[in-house]
Design a protein around this motif. Structure first.
Motif, PDB file in Angstrom:
ATOM      1  N   ASP A 148       0.735  -1.256   0.040  1.00 24.88           N
ATOM      2  CA  ASP A 148      -0.121  -0.195  -0.013  1.00 24.88           C
ATOM      3  C   ASP A 148       0.867   1.225  -0.097  1.00 24.88           C
ATOM      4  N   MET A 149       2.023   1.137   0.424  1.00 29.47           N
ATOM      5  CA  MET A 149       2.940   2.293   0.126  1.00 29.47           C
ATOM      6  C   MET A 149       2.932   2.734  -1.221  1.00 29.47           C
ATOM      7  N   ALA A 153      -5.021   2.488  -4.269  1.00 29.65           N
ATOM      8  CA  ALA A 153      -5.973   1.723  -3.530  1.00 29.65           C
ATOM      9  C   ALA A 153      -6.478   0.816  -4.521  1.00 29.65           C
ATOM     10  N   HIS A 154      -7.086   1.007  -5.662  1.00 29.92           N
ATOM     11  CA  HIS A 154      -7.480   0.185  -6.510  1.00 29.92           C
ATOM     12  C   HIS A 154      -6.627  -0.979  -6.995  1.00 29.92           C
ATOM     13  N   LYS A 156      -4.021  -2.068  -5.817  1.00 31.01           N
ATOM     14  CA  LYS A 156      -3.693  -3.028  -4.558  1.00 31.01           C
ATOM     15  C   LYS A 156      -4.606  -3.988  -4.469  1.00 31.01           C
ATOM     16  N   LYS A 157      -6.044  -3.525  -4.611  1.00 31.93           N
ATOM     17  CA  LYS A 157      -7.062  -4.486  -4.191  1.00 31.93           C
ATOM     18  C   LYS A 157      -7.408  -5.549  -5.533  1.00 31.93           C
ATOM     19  N   ASP A 314       1.090   6.945  -0.954  1.00 35.73           N
ATOM     20  CA  ASP A 314      -0.267   7.406   0.032  1.00 35.73           C
ATOM     21  C   ASP A 314       0.423   8.403   1.108  1.00 35.73           C
TER      22      ASP A 314
ATOM     23  N   ILE B 164     -14.258  -7.718  -2.263  1.00 30.69           N
ATOM     24  CA  ILE B 164     -13.213  -6.728  -2.538  1.00 30.69           C
ATOM     25  C   ILE B 164     -14.082  -5.587  -2.866  1.00 30.69           C
ATOM     26  N   PRO B 166     -13.204  -1.747  -3.679  1.00 28.65           N
ATOM     27  CA  PRO B 166     -12.206  -0.612  -3.629  1.00 28.65           C
ATOM     28  C   PRO B 166     -12.824   0.614  -3.852  1.00 28.65           C
ATOM     29  N   LYS B 170     -12.092   3.283  -0.635  1.00 29.99           N
ATOM     30  CA  LYS B 170     -11.467   4.515  -1.033  1.00 29.99           C
ATOM     31  C   LYS B 170     -11.879   5.672  -0.238  1.00 29.99           C
ATOM     32  N   GLU B 173     -10.877   5.421   3.110  1.00 31.72           N
ATOM     33  CA  GLU B 173      -9.420   5.571   3.398  1.00 31.72           C
ATOM     34  C   GLU B 173      -9.195   7.397   3.286  1.00 31.72           C
ATOM     35  N   LYS B 214      -4.931   3.444   9.642  1.00 33.21           N
ATOM     36  CA  LYS B 214      -4.947   3.210   8.242  1.00 33.21           C
ATOM     37  C   LYS B 214      -4.610   2.037   7.670  1.00 33.21           C
ATOM     38  N   LEU B 218      -6.417  -0.921   5.758  1.00 34.97           N
ATOM     39  CA  LEU B 218      -6.115  -1.395   4.305  1.00 34.97           C
ATOM     40  C   LEU B 218      -5.484  -2.790   4.149  1.00 34.97           C
TER      41      LEU B 218
END
Lengths: 400, 400
Positions: A148-149, A153-154, A156-157, A314, B164, B166, B170, B173, B214, B218
């Motif tokens: 996630d670093m 977000a999309h 990764k998932k 992020d 899932i 996203p 998001k 997040e 966070k 995640l």
């Protein structure tokens, strides 16, 4: 169920010719089955004196058991896609994928030719000057870039979903975290070690910590792991290191991969106590192993910290103090998972040549007891060992 | 993009008649649009004096913004499937789904009739004798039964994949963990509170802890969360509690749901400091709120612990000491996530009536400052607050 298997060498050659342009049209190619793994079929296809490739094919069951142990073919897709993803950020250290074919459950990939299996190299006490650096960088780059670093977000998932890998994860969940902590029929225990194993099964404090590690393995989708990063998944020359076989890949805790590598170096260290050969040479070799563990962690943590500082997308995770805390968590996870690797390779189902090649059962048991004890200490003390120096001191004390 | 939307009331009625048998053939049905949410369309279809149902339809964008803010239609599938899954273990506390239709992105479900939105009920200081018990049991049962303690390894991973989510994740997040901790254009800040918000943006110690929360949101796929369990997602009567709108559902940390509920009760507690009405009545109400928080945690933790002890299938996770540790982790996560809810509802994008209905900006700011301070303390001290008594003492001290 077996309809996928190549019918003969000619079918393998035709497959390779159809999807690569590495061979001369008139060359007569030779197929050799070279797989020493338990699960898949692996062939080398070579033009004598010329080019060669590897063909890896998965069947819907475990090769050495047969159809009685079914295993999802999805693992070969996961392996192919992992290799391609790893190559994006760490291409130097993985075999190139030339072709993946879903219907045949087969990959054509780079032949690693002169590379040797790292486990054999370690057992020959072959010092590899670049190994620690390569593995440290390989892990830092593959793990950072799938975390996630780095991913949005999309992305990764979508990747987490793509690498859901229940069949292979289940193997780890059982063999690492369940079997060795109870009197399980899958365990293989050297008779002189039986008492030590029984003591472990009564060790409630240890079992609580192992449950925590298993819960992390089950839940913490931090990055795309290799998932099976033991010495047998690494191929080496003096100058080159290649990480193969990522069929266990899934999104899990970063420290699992790092701990697997370190655990395997420590298994070799334990075995050397009673391995054949000159005492001075063995002592020297064990010193070299500990230096490699130090270098490996140093390379890994330096590169991973650097990538976090420079390339974290992020905003919430750009905080330097949080990143320092993240490294501490990876460190303690690493120690814990290294501990589970030491234990499961000693009394679980799948043993390692680093210990198994000690023929005398009593002498082997001394090394195994050392591995058990070290594994236990690493798991129990993973939050209290604050530096590499403390870790190496703990290891050296096992000799006393 | 809008091809899915029902063209008129007749289309809605035809849809309901096609998929339910609740209405008389000759009844003339009435459609009323009742949605007060920002995202979807919600209709009540009723036979005057007779049966009624709710039809909820998602469009591929946010309703109050329009096509300029696209949002995946997959959220309505996730909502429908979550409601069905929740009903398996906590059917008493969710509306029944009569039909879900993928092509129309629409759900037909039970009309909750006389139920009132909990946020309105709290603002009216309406004491609900069963609320805390119902919510505690709802969370314990839905969360336990979708965790690794209960599901087998394959089921769990299949569900993680299915949920899932996203687009909706998001939103959380950003709105929970990013915006309130920097000068973000999405924030809405009451002018007298500006200085306090600015101080928060400089609070590095707090930001490190928020990054940790966070990262947990995640990465930690512990159980199928509701994911948006604020007072507006809960409908109540004296005897009944219904949890609706699980479109944010995904596999995340268990404490997120529990923290959301507690955070919302605490927001009401903060607002009551300056809400209209008799001082004694408000003080009495605030006492009631704290008793509910105590009861809610008590019910949740008792039931969750009981289910872990009695129904955990994974042998490694049956260890009672590990289970006790697990509850402690859920407790500290709960406090942390409650803290983020308090802060994001005070200076983030989406505010709550519990505070917004205080018309005088200066007086409202007093309550908001209280919510900010409490949120900050909960986040920073989440590992040091060891009991409900300590938590309630911390809350009460805000009055001093």
């Amino acid at each position: 169920m077996t309809k996928h298997k190549f019918s003969d060498d000619a079918a393998i050659i035709a497959f390779v010719r159809r999807h690569t342009r590495l061979f001369n049209d008139d060359a007569s190619l030779v197929v050799t089955e070279i797989g020493d793994g338990n699960i898949n079929f692996v062939y080398r296809v070579a033009e004598p004196g010329g080019a060669s490739v590897i063909v890896k094919q998965a069947l819907p069951y475990v090769r050495i058991i047969g159809e009685g142990w079914p295993l999802s073919l999805d693992r070969i897709r996961i392996e192919a896609e992992s290799l391609v993803l790893e190559a994006e950020h760490a291409g130097e250290w993985v075999p190139e994928v030339y072709h993946y074919e879903h219907d045949l459950a087969a990959i054509i990939m780079q032949d690693l030719g002169e590379h040797q299996n790292l486990r054999h190299a370690l057992n020959e006490r072959r010092k590899l000057p670049l190994l620690a650096q390569h593995l440290g960088l390989f892990m830092a780059r593959t793990l950072f870039h799938t975390s996630d670093m780095h991913l949005d977000a999309h992305q990764k998932k979508a990747l987490v979903k793509r690498f859901i890998n229940p069949d292979l994860c289940k193997i780890t969940e059982d063999l690492f975290f369940l079997d060795p902590y109870c009197d399980h029929e899958r365990n293989a225990i050297n008779p002189p070690l039986r008492k030590a194993a029984e003591a472990l099964w009564q060790d409630d404090r240890l079992k609580v910590e192992v449950a925590d590690l298993k819960y992390a393995f089950l839940n913490r989708a931090e990055a795309l792991l290799h998932g099976d990063l033991h010495s047998g998944s690494i191929f080496v020359t003096e100058q080159s290191t290649k990480v193969i076989d990522p069929e266990f890949a899934y999104f899990g805790p970063i420290g699992f991969d790092v701990g697997s590598v370190i655990g395997n170096l420590l298994l070799n260290w334990c075995g050397q106590h009673e391995q054949a050969g000159d005492a001075q040479e063995r002592q020297d070799w064990r010193g070299w192993l500990l230096v490699q563990i130090d270098k490996l962690w140093h390379e890994f943590s330096r590169e991973f910290s650097h990538l976090m500082a420079e390339q974290t997308i992020d905003e919430s995770l750009q905080n330097p103090r949080w990143q320092a805390r993240r490294m501490l968590q990876i460190w303690s996870d690493t120690l814990g998972f290294a501990g589970t690797e030491l234990i499961r390779r000693t009394i679980g189902l799948a043993h390692v040549a680093d210990l198994e090649t000690i023929e005398d059962a009593a002498r082997r048991a001394q090394c195994e007891a050392m591995a058990l004890q070290l594994g236990r200490e690493l798991i129990l003390q993973r939050n209290d060992i604050h530096s590499m120096t403390e870790l190496l001191d703990l290891v050296r004390q096992l000799n006393d």
